[in-house]
Design an enzyme around this catalytic site. Structure first.
Site, PDB file in Angstrom:
ATOM      1  N   SER A 129       0.829  -1.204   0.000  1.00 53.53           N
ATOM      2  CA  SER A 129       0.000   0.000   0.000  1.00 53.53           C
ATOM      3  C   SER A 129       0.862   1.250   0.000  1.00 53.53           C
ATOM      4  O   SER A 129       2.019   1.230   0.439  1.00 53.53           O
ATOM      5  CB  SER A 129      -0.897  -0.012   1.248  1.00 53.53           C
ATOM      6  OG  SER A 129      -1.514   1.232   1.460  1.00 53.53           O
ATOM      7  N   TYR A 177      -1.662  -0.792  10.697  1.00 49.66           N
ATOM      8  CA  TYR A 177      -1.669  -1.239   9.302  1.00 49.66           C
ATOM      9  C   TYR A 177      -0.462  -0.666   8.566  1.00 49.66           C
ATOM     10  O   TYR A 177       0.256  -1.383   7.853  1.00 49.66           O
ATOM     11  CB  TYR A 177      -2.968  -0.786   8.642  1.00 49.66           C
ATOM     12  CG  TYR A 177      -3.047  -1.021   7.154  1.00 49.66           C
ATOM     13  CD1 TYR A 177      -3.418  -2.257   6.642  1.00 49.66           C
ATOM     14  CD2 TYR A 177      -2.765   0.005   6.252  1.00 49.66           C
ATOM     15  CE1 TYR A 177      -3.500  -2.479   5.275  1.00 49.66           C
ATOM     16  CE2 TYR A 177      -2.841  -0.199   4.887  1.00 49.66           C
ATOM     17  CZ  TYR A 177      -3.211  -1.437   4.402  1.00 49.66           C
ATOM     18  OH  TYR A 177      -3.281  -1.631   3.047  1.00 49.66           O
ATOM     19  N   ASP A 217     -11.411   0.115  -4.951  1.00 50.99           N
ATOM     20  CA  ASP A 217     -12.841   0.044  -4.627  1.00 50.99           C
ATOM     21  C   ASP A 217     -13.310  -1.345  -4.162  1.00 50.99           C
ATOM     22  O   ASP A 217     -14.362  -1.834  -4.583  1.00 50.99           O
ATOM     23  CB  ASP A 217     -13.683   0.506  -5.821  1.00 50.99           C
ATOM     24  CG  ASP A 217     -13.599  -0.431  -7.023  1.00 50.99           C
ATOM     25  OD1 ASP A 217     -12.748  -1.349  -7.010  1.00 50.99           O
ATOM     26  OD2 ASP A 217     -14.393  -0.249  -7.967  1.00 50.99           O
TER      27      ASP A 217
END
Length: 291
Positions: A170, A183, A219
């Site tokens: 990420s 995270y 999404d």
């Protein structure tokens, strides 16, 4: 100054040319035909979409997640899409013994392994850090440590096939964001560890590629639920994201960036860091190391 002009600048120029133009190798779906691939976190979201893309390309696929019922549906659809074979093994990556045994079982089902795609994460929500050490520990174990365990278990097979490891990470593993501290820490750990062992594989002539995928907001149902009412930005489509991850792994790219904003890619794909890594690597000697 003369040394820079005659030696250093030409080397850096060649390095930058390689860095920018090597990524343009053409991807062909038939590159996955008959390949043996593991996908973790494959019951939904990006993992499920990757499994479906791989199936369409004729790969052998073994998927895992916690939900047996959902995985059964994923495997059934993979076979409908044309997978050479498709299997599931349900379990939790909180259990490191399961993680290790899963790879061995998947290898037996497929008769080897060409690509290990690590995509799973533990449940997380956006909130300030309130001294929850248990959540930090769980995030590090599932989002980071299990990735290391799975990689170690898969390496004998990947060395035989000159295979690939794909790490789904990420932007939060390269840029600090509020409300996702645990995270983010796990994703920073992924980036540091796998970037480091990529260098070690190169130095020790291990022909296994590592592709780190740096994703923005995608999404998926999980992501959309987590950011609802907190983050206002458009998300990128999971189907397209999944395909780009697979392409990056097949082409053995070091990094894949996927986000709706071009600025994310331009700012995070830092050529100066690559130059520094290259220069630092020239100062290492492995003669005194014991393998």
């Amino acid at each position: 100054m003369a040394f820079m002009k005659t030696h250093l600048l030409p080397i850096l120029g060649l390095f930058m040319a390689y860095y920018y133009y090597s990524a343009y190798e053409e991807f062909r779906p038939e590159m996955l035909q008959g390949k043996k691939v593991i996908v973790t976190g494959a019951s939904k979201g990006i993992g499920r979409e990757m499994a479906y893309h791989l199936a369409k390309m004729g790969a052998h696929v073994v998927v895992t997640a916690r939900s047996k019922e959902t995985l059964q549906k994923v495997v059934s659809h993979c076979l409908e899409l044309g997978a050479a074979s498709a299997h599931y093994i349900a379990g939790t990556m909180e259990d490191m013994t399961f993680a290790e045994q899963f790879v061995a079982q998947a290898g037996k089902l497929m008769g080897g392994l060409d690509m290990l795609i690590l995509n799973h994460i533990t449940n997380t929500s956006l909130n300030f850090f309130h001294d929850d050490i248990h959540h930090v520990r769980k995030s590090m174990e599932v989002n980071f440590l299990s990735y290391v365990v799975l990689t170690v278990a898969a390496m004998p097979m990947l060395k035989q096939s000159n295979g690939s490891i794909v790490i789904v990470s990420s932007v939060a593993g390269k840029v600090a964001y509020p409300m996702i501290s645990a995270y983010s820490a796990s994703k920073f750990a992924l980036y540091g560890f796998f970037s480091s062992i990529r260098k070690e594989y190169l130095m020790s002539e291990v022909n296994v590629s590592i592709t780190l995928c740096v994703l923005g907001l995608i999404d998926t149902d999980t992501a959309m639920k987590a950011v609802s009412g907190i983050i206002k930005m458009q998300a990128a489509r999971k189907e397209e994201c999944a395909l780009e991850i697979i392409k990056g792994g097949v082409l053995r790219q070091e990094e894949v960036y996927y986000d709706r904003s071009l600025w994310t890619t331009l700012l995070l794909r830092n050529p100066s860091r690559k130059i520094l890594e290259f220069l630092r690597s020239t100062s290492y000697s492995t003669d005194g190391l014991i393998n």
